[in-house]
Motif scaffolding. Structure first.
Motif, PDB file in Angstrom:
ATOM      1  N   LEU A 134       4.213   6.399  -6.152  1.00 15.01           N
ATOM      2  CA  LEU A 134       3.988   5.108  -5.505  1.00 15.01           C
ATOM      3  C   LEU A 134       2.538   4.646  -5.665  1.00 15.01           C
ATOM      4  N   ASP A 135       2.377   3.362  -5.952  1.00 18.47           N
ATOM      5  CA  ASP A 135       1.050   2.753  -6.060  1.00 18.47           C
ATOM      6  C   ASP A 135       0.412   2.680  -4.665  1.00 18.47           C
ATOM      7  N   PRO A 136      -0.925   2.844  -4.575  1.00 17.51           N
ATOM      8  CA  PRO A 136      -1.580   2.770  -3.259  1.00 17.51           C
ATOM      9  C   PRO A 136      -1.252   1.492  -2.496  1.00 17.51           C
ATOM     10  N   ALA A 137      -1.090   0.367  -3.194  1.00 19.72           N
ATOM     11  CA  ALA A 137      -0.751  -0.887  -2.503  1.00 19.72           C
ATOM     12  C   ALA A 137       0.625  -0.791  -1.853  1.00 19.72           C
ATOM     13  N   LEU A 138       1.584  -0.135  -2.518  1.00 22.94           N
ATOM     14  CA  LEU A 138       2.907   0.037  -1.935  1.00 22.94           C
ATOM     15  C   LEU A 138       2.875   1.046  -0.791  1.00 22.94           C
ATOM     16  N   GLN A 139       2.038   2.059  -0.894  1.00 21.10           N
ATOM     17  CA  GLN A 139       1.915   3.051   0.177  1.00 21.10           C
ATOM     18  C   GLN A 139       1.351   2.427   1.454  1.00 21.10           C
ATOM     19  N   GLU A 140       0.515   1.382   1.308  1.00 21.88           N
ATOM     20  CA  GLU A 140       0.000   0.702   2.489  1.00 21.88           C
ATOM     21  C   GLU A 140       1.104  -0.069   3.207  1.00 21.88           C
ATOM     22  N   GLN A 141       2.109  -0.541   2.447  1.00 21.24           N
ATOM     23  CA  GLN A 141       3.205  -1.300   3.046  1.00 21.24           C
ATOM     24  C   GLN A 141       4.320  -0.382   3.572  1.00 21.24           C
ATOM     25  N   LEU A 142       4.468   0.793   2.973  1.00 22.39           N
ATOM     26  CA  LEU A 142       5.553   1.707   3.316  1.00 22.39           C
ATOM     27  C   LEU A 142       4.962   3.090   3.576  1.00 22.39           C
ATOM     28  N   SER A 143       5.057   3.524   4.818  1.00 24.78           N
ATOM     29  CA  SER A 143       4.498   4.823   5.164  1.00 24.78           C
ATOM     30  C   SER A 143       5.350   5.939   4.596  1.00 24.78           C
ATOM     31  N   LYS A 144       4.781   7.138   4.496  1.00 29.45           N
ATOM     32  CA  LYS A 144       5.515   8.280   3.949  1.00 29.45           C
ATOM     33  C   LYS A 144       6.686   8.653   4.865  1.00 29.45           C
ATOM     34  N   GLU A 145       6.497   8.569   6.172  1.00 25.58           N
ATOM     35  CA  GLU A 145       7.570   8.914   7.087  1.00 25.58           C
ATOM     36  C   GLU A 145       8.757   7.974   6.942  1.00 25.58           C
ATOM     37  N   PHE A 197       7.302  -0.939 -12.004  1.00 22.75           N
ATOM     38  CA  PHE A 197       6.076  -0.182 -12.296  1.00 22.75           C
ATOM     39  C   PHE A 197       5.071  -1.134 -12.936  1.00 22.75           C
ATOM     40  N   GLU A 198       3.797  -0.982 -12.546  1.00 24.18           N
ATOM     41  CA  GLU A 198       2.735  -1.802 -13.119  1.00 24.18           C
ATOM     42  C   GLU A 198       1.500  -0.944 -13.343  1.00 24.18           C
ATOM     43  N   GLY A 199       0.664  -1.396 -14.299  1.00 25.46           N
ATOM     44  CA  GLY A 199      -0.585  -0.703 -14.562  1.00 25.46           C
ATOM     45  C   GLY A 199      -1.082  -0.953 -15.958  1.00 25.46           C
ATOM     46  N   THR A 200      -2.261  -0.395 -16.268  1.00 23.16           N
ATOM     47  CA  THR A 200      -2.825  -0.539 -17.606  1.00 23.16           C
ATOM     48  C   THR A 200      -2.544   0.721 -18.421  1.00 23.16           C
ATOM     49  N   ASP A 201      -3.275   1.767 -18.159  1.00 23.80           N
ATOM     50  CA  ASP A 201      -3.033   3.029 -18.860  1.00 23.80           C
ATOM     51  C   ASP A 201      -1.932   3.845 -18.186  1.00 23.80           C
ATOM     52  N   GLU A 202      -1.924   3.841 -16.851  1.00 24.59           N
ATOM     53  CA  GLU A 202      -0.933   4.607 -16.081  1.00 24.59           C
ATOM     54  C   GLU A 202      -0.133   3.654 -15.201  1.00 24.59           C
ATOM     55  N   LEU A 203       1.190   3.726 -15.294  1.00 21.20           N
ATOM     56  CA  LEU A 203       2.055   2.857 -14.498  1.00 21.20           C
ATOM     57  C   LEU A 203       2.358   3.521 -13.158  1.00 21.20           C
ATOM     58  N   LYS A 204       2.304   2.698 -12.096  1.00 25.33           N
ATOM     59  CA  LYS A 204       2.632   3.149 -10.753  1.00 25.33           C
ATOM     60  C   LYS A 204       3.696   2.231 -10.156  1.00 25.33           C
ATOM     61  N   MET A 205       4.529   2.802  -9.261  1.00 27.51           N
ATOM     62  CA  MET A 205       5.601   2.024  -8.646  1.00 27.51           C
ATOM     63  C   MET A 205       5.014   1.054  -7.624  1.00 27.51           C
ATOM     64  N   THR A 206       5.300  -0.244  -7.807  1.00 34.37           N
ATOM     65  CA  THR A 206       4.807  -1.277  -6.898  1.00 34.37           C
ATOM     66  C   THR A 206       5.923  -1.890  -6.070  1.00 34.37           C
ATOM     67  N   ASN A 207       7.165  -1.583  -6.407  1.00 34.01           N
ATOM     68  CA  ASN A 207       8.298  -2.092  -5.634  1.00 34.01           C
ATOM     69  C   ASN A 207       9.465  -1.132  -5.798  1.00 34.01           C
ATOM     70  N   ILE A 208      10.277  -0.977  -4.737  1.00 33.12           N
ATOM     71  CA  ILE A 208      11.388  -0.031  -4.785  1.00 33.12           C
ATOM     72  C   ILE A 208      12.550  -0.544  -3.945  1.00 33.12           C
ATOM     73  N   LYS A 209      13.751  -0.306  -4.440  1.00 31.85           N
ATOM     74  CA  LYS A 209      14.952  -0.602  -3.662  1.00 31.85           C
ATOM     75  C   LYS A 209      15.957   0.528  -3.896  1.00 31.85           C
ATOM     76  N   LEU A 210      16.398   1.156  -2.824  1.00 35.54           N
ATOM     77  CA  LEU A 210      17.437   2.172  -2.846  1.00 35.54           C
ATOM     78  C   LEU A 210      18.380   1.898  -1.682  1.00 35.54           C
ATOM     79  N   ARG A 211      19.594   1.487  -2.003  1.00 37.00           N
ATOM     80  CA  ARG A 211      20.542   1.150  -0.938  1.00 37.00           C
ATOM     81  C   ARG A 211      21.977   1.412  -1.428  1.00 37.00           C
ATOM     82  N   PRO A 212      22.883   1.726  -0.493  1.00 43.03           N
ATOM     83  CA  PRO A 212      24.275   1.978  -0.893  1.00 43.03           C
ATOM     84  C   PRO A 212      24.874   0.754  -1.591  1.00 43.03           C
ATOM     85  N   LYS A 213      25.630   1.024  -2.641  1.00 44.73           N
ATOM     86  CA  LYS A 213      26.245  -0.074  -3.404  1.00 44.73           C
ATOM     87  C   LYS A 213      27.365  -0.682  -2.560  1.00 44.73           C
ATOM     88  N   ALA A 214      27.374  -2.007  -2.492  1.00 47.14           N
ATOM     89  CA  ALA A 214      28.370  -2.694  -1.686  1.00 47.14           C
ATOM     90  C   ALA A 214      29.760  -2.598  -2.344  1.00 47.14           C
TER      91      ALA A 214
END
Length: 214
Positions: A134-145, A197-214
């Protein structure tokens, strides 16, 4: 009794004899015509042997040039124009190859990141997945817990297998981005996934979605 014939004496012509013909004179030479000239019958005066064309017309000074061949200056301009066009085409091809290599590398990198992250959360290693991907910006929006709790609610286990059916990669001003979508198929149920995923040399996850398929 007849008189005896007098002997012939030079200078005394017979009164009844025909006068001798005058000697033949060579024909008068036409102006511009040379003695010993071998020309075709009816050749006009002033026309030289081997000369083709109307009288007074000189042969083409460049008989071995191609018909319609441009002058030297025009040919030089043509080569300059062709060189410029060729250089532009070459630069375009090189740019396409470089872009293809960049996007190809980003595609492979993004696919590998998505697969590594998904296998960690399926195996229950959500904490490591959070720290490594996870990118640090995403970690600020979504806590580890909250992240760990959300993954546990999906109840994924070793029977789950991911499949990535949509992967789009783009590059702008040196920044690469990859959007990946797919599905995690478990025993009797499915989970939709969507990563960015976004980045220059190293890509980091900036957005994520995991949910049961309807």
């Amino acid at each position: 009794m007849s008189n005896p014939q007098e002997p012939y004496q030079p200078g005394h012509a017979d009164a009844g004899a025909r006068p001798a013909a005058p000697p033949r004179q060579p024909p008068a030479q036409q102006p511009g015509q040379y003695a010993g000239q071998f020309g075709a019958p009816g050749q006009q005066p002033g026309q030289y042997p081997g000369q083709f064309g109307a009288p007074g017309q000189y042969p083409d000074p460049t008989p071995f040039g191609l018909p319609g061949q441009p002058p030297a200056k025009d040919r030089k301009k043509l080569w300059i124009i062709l060189g410029i066009v060729g250089g532009v085409v070459l630069l375009a091809i090189v740019g396409i190859i470089v872009l293809f290599n960049v996007l190809g590398g980003a595609t492979n990198q993004a696919r590998g990141l998505a697969d590594g992250f998904t296998k960690l959360v399926i195996a229950g290693d959500s904490s490591q997945a959070y720290d490594d991907y996870l990118d640090p910006a995403l970690q600020e929006q979504l806590s580890k817990e909250d992240f760990i709790a959300g993954v546990e609610s999906l109840e994924m286990d070793e029977t789950c297998e991911p499949a990535y059916n949509d992967l789009k990669v783009s590059s702008e001003n040196g920044n690469n981005a990859a959007d990946i979508a797919g599905v995690i198929t478990c025993d009797g149920r499915q989970v939709d996934l969507a990563y960015r995923f976004e980045g220059t040399d190293e890509l980091k996850m900036t957005n994520i979605k995991l949910r049961p398929k309807a």
